[in-house]
Design an enzyme around this catalytic site. Structure first.
Site, PDB file in Angstrom:
ATOM      1  N   ASP A  49       0.860  -1.174   0.000  1.00  0.00           N
ATOM      2  CA  ASP A  49       0.000   0.000   0.000  1.00  0.00           C
ATOM      3  C   ASP A  49       0.905   1.235   0.000  1.00  0.00           C
ATOM      4  O   ASP A  49       2.140   1.109  -0.044  1.00  0.00           O
ATOM      5  CB  ASP A  49      -0.931  -0.023   1.207  1.00  0.00           C
ATOM      6  CG  ASP A  49      -2.253   0.682   0.944  1.00  0.00           C
ATOM      7  OD1 ASP A  49      -2.361   1.417  -0.057  1.00  0.00           O
ATOM      8  OD2 ASP A  49      -3.191   0.509   1.750  1.00  0.00           O
ATOM      9  N   GLU A 100      -0.045   4.602   1.826  1.00  0.00           N
ATOM     10  CA  GLU A 100      -0.191   5.585   2.901  1.00  0.00           C
ATOM     11  C   GLU A 100       0.812   5.376   4.028  1.00  0.00           C
ATOM     12  O   GLU A 100       1.177   6.320   4.728  1.00  0.00           O
ATOM     13  CB  GLU A 100      -1.620   5.552   3.453  1.00  0.00           C
ATOM     14  CG  GLU A 100      -2.676   6.091   2.500  1.00  0.00           C
ATOM     15  CD  GLU A 100      -3.220   5.043   1.553  1.00  0.00           C
ATOM     16  OE1 GLU A 100      -4.186   5.349   0.842  1.00  0.00           O
ATOM     17  OE2 GLU A 100      -2.680   3.915   1.522  1.00  0.00           O
ATOM     18  N   HIS A 139      -2.280  -0.244  -3.943  1.00  0.00           N
ATOM     19  CA  HIS A 139      -2.786   1.084  -3.587  1.00  0.00           C
ATOM     20  C   HIS A 139      -3.584   1.736  -4.708  1.00  0.00           C
ATOM     21  O   HIS A 139      -3.105   1.831  -5.851  1.00  0.00           O
ATOM     22  CB  HIS A 139      -1.621   2.007  -3.228  1.00  0.00           C
ATOM     23  CG  HIS A 139      -2.044   3.434  -3.025  1.00  0.00           C
ATOM     24  ND1 HIS A 139      -2.732   3.853  -1.913  1.00  0.00           N
ATOM     25  CD2 HIS A 139      -1.908   4.532  -3.815  1.00  0.00           C
ATOM     26  CE1 HIS A 139      -2.986   5.148  -2.013  1.00  0.00           C
ATOM     27  NE2 HIS A 139      -2.494   5.583  -3.163  1.00  0.00           N
ATOM     28  N   HIS A 164      -1.664   1.189   6.471  1.00  0.00           N
ATOM     29  CA  HIS A 164      -2.165   2.274   7.326  1.00  0.00           C
ATOM     30  C   HIS A 164      -3.240   1.747   8.265  1.00  0.00           C
ATOM     31  O   HIS A 164      -3.792   0.654   8.057  1.00  0.00           O
ATOM     32  CB  HIS A 164      -2.755   3.398   6.466  1.00  0.00           C
ATOM     33  CG  HIS A 164      -3.821   2.907   5.530  1.00  0.00           C
ATOM     34  ND1 HIS A 164      -5.140   2.735   5.909  1.00  0.00           N
ATOM     35  CD2 HIS A 164      -3.759   2.514   4.230  1.00  0.00           C
ATOM     36  CE1 HIS A 164      -5.837   2.273   4.901  1.00  0.00           C
ATOM     37  NE2 HIS A 164      -5.018   2.125   3.855  1.00  0.00           N
ATOM     38  N   HIS A 198      -7.953   5.195   6.940  1.00  0.00           N
ATOM     39  CA  HIS A 198      -9.244   4.935   6.317  1.00  0.00           C
ATOM     40  C   HIS A 198      -9.360   3.430   6.167  1.00  0.00           C
ATOM     41  O   HIS A 198      -8.427   2.689   6.466  1.00  0.00           O
ATOM     42  CB  HIS A 198      -9.364   5.621   4.943  1.00  0.00           C
ATOM     43  CG  HIS A 198      -8.430   5.086   3.913  1.00  0.00           C
ATOM     44  ND1 HIS A 198      -7.078   5.414   3.876  1.00  0.00           N
ATOM     45  CD2 HIS A 198      -8.631   4.223   2.882  1.00  0.00           C
ATOM     46  CE1 HIS A 198      -6.501   4.785   2.874  1.00  0.00           C
ATOM     47  NE2 HIS A 198      -7.419   4.046   2.250  1.00  0.00           N
ATOM     48  N   GLU A 252      -8.046  -2.518   6.747  1.00  0.00           N
ATOM     49  CA  GLU A 252      -7.318  -3.276   5.740  1.00  0.00           C
ATOM     50  C   GLU A 252      -6.328  -4.254   6.373  1.00  0.00           C
ATOM     51  O   GLU A 252      -6.076  -5.333   5.838  1.00  0.00           O
ATOM     52  CB  GLU A 252      -6.615  -2.299   4.794  1.00  0.00           C
ATOM     53  CG  GLU A 252      -7.624  -1.493   3.988  1.00  0.00           C
ATOM     54  CD  GLU A 252      -7.033  -0.330   3.221  1.00  0.00           C
ATOM     55  OE1 GLU A 252      -5.913  -0.472   2.687  1.00  0.00           O
ATOM     56  OE2 GLU A 252      -7.694   0.721   3.143  1.00  0.00           O
TER      57      GLU A 252
END
Length: 275
Positions: free
Chosen positions: A8, A10, A60, A104, A115, A134
């Site tokens: 990912d 972030e 991502h 994240h 998020h 996630e």
């Protein structure tokens, strides 16, 4: 030894803002470079541990963030979308372990760029009544696919979330959240060395045997009641309240169903990823 990386953006070293991680952002190209460096550190660590095959999945957003010319030449790359398994595309029980790089924390936390999958369209997710984002859903699905998650890198909030979900997973904090769009950054060389060292250490230790429940229940609370209304029309989906739907079944099937839910929600919402 075959190793899988779900990557990912972030939670990558140095990145703190939507401008760093979205293709239209003024610092996105810099973010791509930073992403590649974190990934390459993990790949070097895996190779040092004896990995003979490394598969990287760009997980991502548009899933076209990692440039193949920036990636370590020993690794293969899955790039682009749509993918049937999204953040876990290509993972199966032929892999000995999975690494989560640049992850994240879940929606509602004060972690950097926090998020759950869809910016602010998803308010909460529960897996067997445990709050997840996630991190938790990726961990559970990877185990069900036959590959244990053994390492996660991200900010300190993401690392704490993984430690609460599975304390046996090694974590590497590359930054320390000072808010949702601010962080104290770990020096770049130090952060990459920590990722590389941790990857080698966890892969040279005894790898855990993945385990997952035969049946699990996934519940999602959406910001919009219209999304929940649409999803209740799908077979097997029930409503808890006006904005919350749930489904039960084998973990991998539930994960696949959730990906369909996101497609439905995306068609009904035009909200930006971050606010």
């Amino acid at each position: 030894m075959r190793i899988y990386l779900s990557v990912d953006m972030e939670g990558i070293t140095g990145l703190v803002d939507a401008q760093d991680v979205q293709p239209a952002g003024r610092d996105y190209e810099h973010g791509r470079l930073m992403m590649a460096e974190d990934v390459n550190a993990a790949i070097r660590g895996a190779l040092a541990a004896g990995a003979t095959d490394v598969l990287v999945n760009d997980a991502h957003g548009p899933m076209r963030n990692l440039r193949s010319d920036m990636l370590h030449p020993a690794a293969r790359l899955i790039r682009g979308k749509p993918k049937a398994m999204g953040m876990l595309e290509g993972l199966d029980d032929s892999f000995d372990a999975a690494l989560c790089i640049g992850f994240h924390s879940r929606a509602g936390t004060s972690g950097v760029l926090s998020h759950s999958f869809m910016g602010h369209e998803i308010e909460d997710i529960w897996l067997d009544e445990h709050p997840v984002g996630e991190i938790g859903l990726t961990h559970a699905t990877a185990a069900a696919l036959g590959a244990p998650v053994v390492l996660l890198s991200g900010d300190d909030t993401a690392c704490a979330e993984m430690a609460k979900w599975d304390p046996d997973v090694r974590t590497v904090p590359v930054k320390y959240a000072r808010g949702r769009f601010a962080a104290e950054l770990r020096p770049l060389a130090e952060a990459r060395e920590a990722i590389e060292t941790a990857a080698t250490a966890c892969l040279t230790s005894e790898l855990p045997t993945p385990s997952a429940p035969g049946t699990t229940t996934l519940a999602v609370r959406w910001q919009s009641a219209s999304v929940a209304d649409a999803l209740r029309e799908l077979p097997g989906v029930t409503g808890r309240d006006d904005r919350t739907v749930e489904i039960s079944g084998p973990v991998v099937d539930v994960y696949r169903q959730f990906r369909v839910w996101m497609n439905v929600a995306g068609a009904l919402s035009n909200q930006p990823p971050y606010c």
